[in-house]
Design a protein around this motif. Structure first.
Motif, PDB file in Angstrom:
ATOM      1  N   PHE A  60       0.827  -1.200   0.000  1.00  0.00           N
ATOM      2  CA  PHE A  60       0.000   0.000   0.000  1.00  0.00           C
ATOM      3  C   PHE A  60       0.863   1.252   0.000  1.00  0.00           C
ATOM      4  CE2 PHE A  60      -3.915  -2.260   1.416  1.00  0.00           C
ATOM      5  CZ  PHE A  60      -4.777  -1.670   0.509  1.00  0.00           C
ATOM      6  N   GLY A  61       2.154   1.068  -0.147  1.00  0.00           N
ATOM      7  CA  GLY A  61       3.061   2.197   0.001  1.00  0.00           C
ATOM      8  C   GLY A  61       3.790   2.579  -1.273  1.00  0.00           C
ATOM      9  N   THR A  62       3.152   2.372  -2.423  1.00  0.00           N
ATOM     10  CA  THR A  62       3.788   2.747  -3.694  1.00  0.00           C
ATOM     11  C   THR A  62       4.263   4.194  -3.656  1.00  0.00           C
ATOM     12  OG1 THR A  62       2.389   1.188  -4.880  1.00  0.00           O
ATOM     13  CG2 THR A  62       3.443   2.895  -6.196  1.00  0.00           C
ATOM     14  N   SER A  63       3.458   5.070  -3.028  1.00  0.00           N
ATOM     15  CA  SER A  63       3.810   6.490  -3.003  1.00  0.00           C
ATOM     16  C   SER A  63       5.162   6.724  -2.323  1.00  0.00           C
ATOM     17  CB  SER A  63       2.712   7.285  -2.305  1.00  0.00           C
ATOM     18  OG  SER A  63       2.621   6.901  -0.954  1.00  0.00           O
ATOM     19  N   ALA A  64       5.506   5.891  -1.364  1.00  0.00           N
ATOM     20  CA  ALA A  64       6.801   6.047  -0.688  1.00  0.00           C
ATOM     21  C   ALA A  64       7.938   5.897  -1.693  1.00  0.00           C
ATOM     22  CB  ALA A  64       6.953   4.998   0.417  1.00  0.00           C
ATOM     23  N   PHE A  65       7.818   4.913  -2.571  1.00  0.00           N
ATOM     24  CA  PHE A  65       8.891   4.628  -3.521  1.00  0.00           C
ATOM     25  C   PHE A  65       8.922   5.658  -4.651  1.00  0.00           C
ATOM     26  CE2 PHE A  65       7.740   0.715  -1.385  1.00  0.00           C
ATOM     27  CZ  PHE A  65       8.976   0.311  -0.910  1.00  0.00           C
ATOM     28  N   VAL A  66       7.731   6.072  -5.102  1.00  0.00           N
ATOM     29  CA  VAL A  66       7.668   7.105  -6.143  1.00  0.00           C
ATOM     30  C   VAL A  66       8.262   8.401  -5.592  1.00  0.00           C
ATOM     31  CG1 VAL A  66       6.170   8.426  -7.667  1.00  0.00           C
ATOM     32  CG2 VAL A  66       5.602   6.061  -7.134  1.00  0.00           C
ATOM     33  N   GLY A  67       7.823   8.772  -4.394  1.00  0.00           N
ATOM     34  CA  GLY A  67       8.311  10.003  -3.763  1.00  0.00           C
ATOM     35  C   GLY A  67       9.809   9.942  -3.533  1.00  0.00           C
ATOM     36  N   ALA A  68      10.293   8.788  -3.084  1.00  0.00           N
ATOM     37  CA  ALA A  68      11.733   8.626  -2.868  1.00  0.00           C
ATOM     38  C   ALA A  68      12.475   8.851  -4.177  1.00  0.00           C
ATOM     39  CB  ALA A  68      12.036   7.240  -2.308  1.00  0.00           C
ATOM     40  N   GLY A  69      11.909   8.326  -5.271  1.00  0.00           N
ATOM     41  CA  GLY A  69      12.517   8.495  -6.588  1.00  0.00           C
ATOM     42  C   GLY A  69      12.542   9.952  -7.005  1.00  0.00           C
ATOM     43  N   THR A  70      11.410  10.640  -6.820  1.00  0.00           N
ATOM     44  CA  THR A  70      11.322  12.051  -7.204  1.00  0.00           C
ATOM     45  C   THR A  70      12.332  12.881  -6.417  1.00  0.00           C
ATOM     46  OG1 THR A  70       8.959  11.708  -7.566  1.00  0.00           O
ATOM     47  CG2 THR A  70       9.731  13.988  -7.485  1.00  0.00           C
ATOM     48  N   TYR A  71      12.385  12.649  -5.123  1.00  0.00           N
ATOM     49  CA  TYR A  71      13.294  13.444  -4.294  1.00  0.00           C
ATOM     50  C   TYR A  71      14.758  13.055  -4.489  1.00  0.00           C
ATOM     51  CZ  TYR A  71       9.892  16.443  -2.188  1.00  0.00           C
ATOM     52  OH  TYR A  71       8.963  17.419  -2.018  1.00  0.00           O
ATOM     53  N   ALA A  72      15.005  11.799  -4.845  1.00  0.00           N
ATOM     54  CA  ALA A  72      16.379  11.415  -5.182  1.00  0.00           C
ATOM     55  C   ALA A  72      16.824  12.194  -6.412  1.00  0.00           C
ATOM     56  CB  ALA A  72      16.458   9.912  -5.445  1.00  0.00           C
ATOM     57  N   ALA A  73      15.893  12.352  -7.374  1.00  0.00           N
ATOM     58  CA  ALA A  73      16.217  13.124  -8.581  1.00  0.00           C
ATOM     59  C   ALA A  73      16.473  14.589  -8.234  1.00  0.00           C
ATOM     60  CB  ALA A  73      15.068  13.001  -9.586  1.00  0.00           C
ATOM     61  N   ALA A  91      17.719   7.399  -8.563  1.00  0.00           N
ATOM     62  CA  ALA A  91      16.403   7.196  -7.961  1.00  0.00           C
ATOM     63  C   ALA A  91      16.097   5.702  -7.833  1.00  0.00           C
ATOM     64  CB  ALA A  91      15.332   7.878  -8.801  1.00  0.00           C
ATOM     65  N   ALA A  92      16.423   4.957  -8.889  1.00  0.00           N
ATOM     66  CA  ALA A  92      16.181   3.514  -8.857  1.00  0.00           C
ATOM     67  C   ALA A  92      17.009   2.861  -7.756  1.00  0.00           C
ATOM     68  CB  ALA A  92      16.503   2.891 -10.215  1.00  0.00           C
ATOM     69  N   GLY A  93      18.254   3.320  -7.630  1.00  0.00           N
ATOM     70  CA  GLY A  93      19.130   2.770  -6.601  1.00  0.00           C
ATOM     71  C   GLY A  93      18.612   3.045  -5.201  1.00  0.00           C
ATOM     72  N   ALA A 220      12.368   4.689 -10.220  1.00  0.00           N
ATOM     73  CA  ALA A 220      12.730   5.143 -11.559  1.00  0.00           C
ATOM     74  C   ALA A 220      11.571   5.893 -12.197  1.00  0.00           C
ATOM     75  CB  ALA A 220      13.143   3.948 -12.421  1.00  0.00           C
ATOM     76  N   ALA A 221      10.343   5.396 -11.953  1.00  0.00           N
ATOM     77  CA  ALA A 221       9.164   6.052 -12.530  1.00  0.00           C
ATOM     78  C   ALA A 221       8.921   7.418 -11.883  1.00  0.00           C
ATOM     79  CB  ALA A 221       7.934   5.162 -12.357  1.00  0.00           C
ATOM     80  N   GLY A 222       9.354   7.561 -10.646  1.00  0.00           N
ATOM     81  CA  GLY A 222       9.135   8.823  -9.944  1.00  0.00           C
ATOM     82  C   GLY A 222      10.168   9.883 -10.294  1.00  0.00           C
ATOM     83  N   ALA A 223      11.372   9.447 -10.726  1.00  0.00           N
ATOM     84  CA  ALA A 223      12.470  10.394 -10.967  1.00  0.00           C
ATOM     85  C   ALA A 223      12.144  11.503 -11.968  1.00  0.00           C
ATOM     86  CB  ALA A 223      13.719   9.619 -11.397  1.00  0.00           C
TER      87      ALA A 223
END
Lengths: 320, 243
Positions: A60-73, A91-93, A220-223
């Protein structure tokens, strides 16, 4: 390579050529702006399905990974002035690491307990970002798009093509996992975890692999969101929408086959864009809800399941 | 017993909250032995098996297999070392075909690290033929009858190429002829050198099959001996067989 494998790669190449042709022919930027969003959900739904569909662990936490990707970028842009390719890899890493760590902490939990833990991860991460000044904190951050390179006509078109590439990569990774020994092990985990363990399946290790790959793809999708939206704030980067849609789309499409989440995301994502552009963005929530109920009740195996049933019936009727 | 045991359990204690499911269990199984495990429901038979196969961690004691301590080893590694089991209530992989159910242990144990599974497929088919399930190879495991599910349970355990096979009530609910069939199969396996621990409530089967029988009651071993000794043992009669 098997025949099915050859077919997949020919299809993938065709999709990429079509996308390239579209950027050359279509003049209206809106198509690519909307297409980017639809394709982002293709990646997210496919990524979600690797853990949720194959192994049966509902994230239920997809947003955590997308957000992590965006902020990593964002960090990559601010601290290193890194180009988009590096942003995506970083971001993927980061999201992959987050997936691994989350998995290590939560994958011993089963069923609903795992799902609740993933919600917590999203909240914790968002809170962390809200309090991190360097990336803008709660007010958000403005990201300047690089000057148009002229490549593929415009920056939006380029981002669209990047998302096409990510979608194909995600589908290829999901398919490779699915037909490998890992896929069979994950299905065994979903069907009966203790029996799987007794059959020699290293269940925790497989779940960790699935969680890491799934998280990395989501990141990666969030980056590209950083440069796509130009303005990022935590509430939208960690939007609950991601978590809900990444789960709803595979359910509509079918979770047993890699094509299920792809179909579900294309159908759902397109419908969403059409409804919010033509009717209203409020109504589009209603459409999601109704579709989800219809599929859960009427076709629990999704579009792919319906297709298989139909194909089996036809094969049965065809033989004497 | 001569020579080193294949499996030995030393001072095993397992508690569930306050309830003591196993207390100070001590037993040894020789290579190639046929051991019967009997006892009333709730006496700890399955708990003991779960500790041996790795699904449960005991609070105290040690489990040695082939000379090495496996007390803390994850279940999948024990399977790879040669401990395979069937489940009392069949636990098939329901979304898979019968053949694929066998492919799981074949992929992860016997044919680990091999890229092509053609050899594994043949092995799976041979096992299914042996169990009389060959015609149902492509059927979904979820659609099988109870009898076939029990056979699948055993076939899947065998697909892990065990040295020690633990059969947890593999014959429950089977007809007389089917019991004979499974017994004959276990006998053949034993003749090839596989050690068998049989948990069973069907006395005629377990008494005929076992060389030695252990009776559990309330988490303790109350008697141990040959089948004949067990039938005559007053403790066993009181706790389990009924006078």
């Amino acid at each position: 390579m098997t025949r099915a494998g050859a077919k997949f790669w020919v299809g993938a190449a065709a999709v990429m050529l079509l996308a390239l042709a579209a950027t050359a022919i279509l003049k209206n930027e809106y198509w690519f702006y909307a297409g980017f969003v639809v394709l982002q959900f293709v990646v997210l739904a496919t990524a979600w399905n690797i853990l949720g569909g194959y192994a049966g662990y509902v994230n239920f936490g997809t947003s955590a990974f997308v957000g992590a990707g965006t902020y990593a970028a964002i960090v990559a842009i601010k601290a290193l002035a890194a180009p988009l390719g590096v942003q995506i890899l970083l971001a993927a890493g980061i999201a992959g690491l987050l997936g691994f760590a989350t998995g290590l902490l939560t994958l011993r939990l089963r069923g609903i307990f795992f799902s609740i833990a993933t919600v917590a991860v999203a909240i914790v991460l968002e809170t962390f970002i809200v309090n991190w000044r360097f990336v803008g904190g709660s007010t958000g951050i403005q990201i300047l798009r690089p000057v148009d390179t002229g490549l593929f006509g415009s920056y939006t078109k380029m981002l669209f093509l990047v998302m096409v590439g990510l979608s194909v990569a995600a589908a290829a990774i999901a398919r490779t996992l699915e037909i490998s020994w890992i896929g069979r092990g994950l299905r065994a985990v979903r069907d009966n975890e203790e029996a799987a363990e007794s059959c020699g399946v290293p269940t925790l290790r497989l779940k960790l692999i699935a969680c890491t790959i799934s998280g990395a793809l989501m990141g990666a999708a969030g980056a590209p969101m950083a440069v796509y939206q130009s303005y990022i704030e935590p509430a939208s980067a960690f939007s609950l929408n991601y978590s809900i849609l990444a789960l709803a789309m595979p359910i509509v499409g079918g979770t047993a086959h890699w094509s299920g989440p792809v179909l579900g995301a294309l159908l759902f994502g397109t419908l969403q864009q059409v409804v919010s552009a033509t009717i209203s963005s409020e109504l589009n929530r209603l459409v999601i809800g109704v579709m989800l109920i219809v599929f859960v009740v009427g076709a629990p195996a999704g579009i792919v399941g319906l297709w298989r049933k139909w194909a089996a019936k036809r094969a049965g009727a065809g033989s004497p | 017993m001569n020579g080193a045991p294949l499996l030995s359990v030393e001072g095993l204690v397992k508690r569930f909250a306050g309830f003591v499911a196993l207390s100070e269990i001590r037993l040894a199984v020789a290579p190639g032995e046929r051991l019967g495990l009997i006892g009333p429901n709730g006496s700890g038979k399955t708990t003991l098996i779960n500790c041996v196969s790795g699904l449960l961690r005991p609070e105290q004691g040690a489990i040695l297999y082939d000379g090495r301590a496996i007390t803390r080893m994850p279940a999948f590694e024990r399977t790879r070392l040669g401990i395979a089991r069937s489940f009392q209530i069949p636990r098939p992989f329901r979304s898979m075909s019968v053949l694929e159910n066998l492919m799981v242990p074949l992929d992860y144990v016997a044919h680990r690290g091999q890229l092509r599974d053609t050899g594994a497929q043949d092995e799976a088919m041979a096992l299914l033929a042996q169990m009389g399930l060959a015609e149902k190879a492509q059927a979904f495991a979820g659609s099988l009858t109870q009898v076939d599910l029990r056979k699948l349970e055993l076939a899947r355990a065998l697909a892990a190429r065990p040295k020690l096979l633990i059969s947890d009530e593999a014959m429950a609910g089977l007809s007389g002829a089917e019991i004979e069939e499974v017994l004959a199969l276990l006998w053949r396996l034993n003749e090839t050198g596989i050690t068998v621990i049989m948990i069973e409530h069907i006395m005629s089967a377990v008494m005929r099959f076992s060389q030695r029988v252990i009776c559990l009651d309330a988490g303790k071993i109350i008697a141990e001996g040959t089948p004949t000794q067990m039938v005559e043992n007053p403790e066993v009669r009181r706790a389990y067989l009924g006078a």
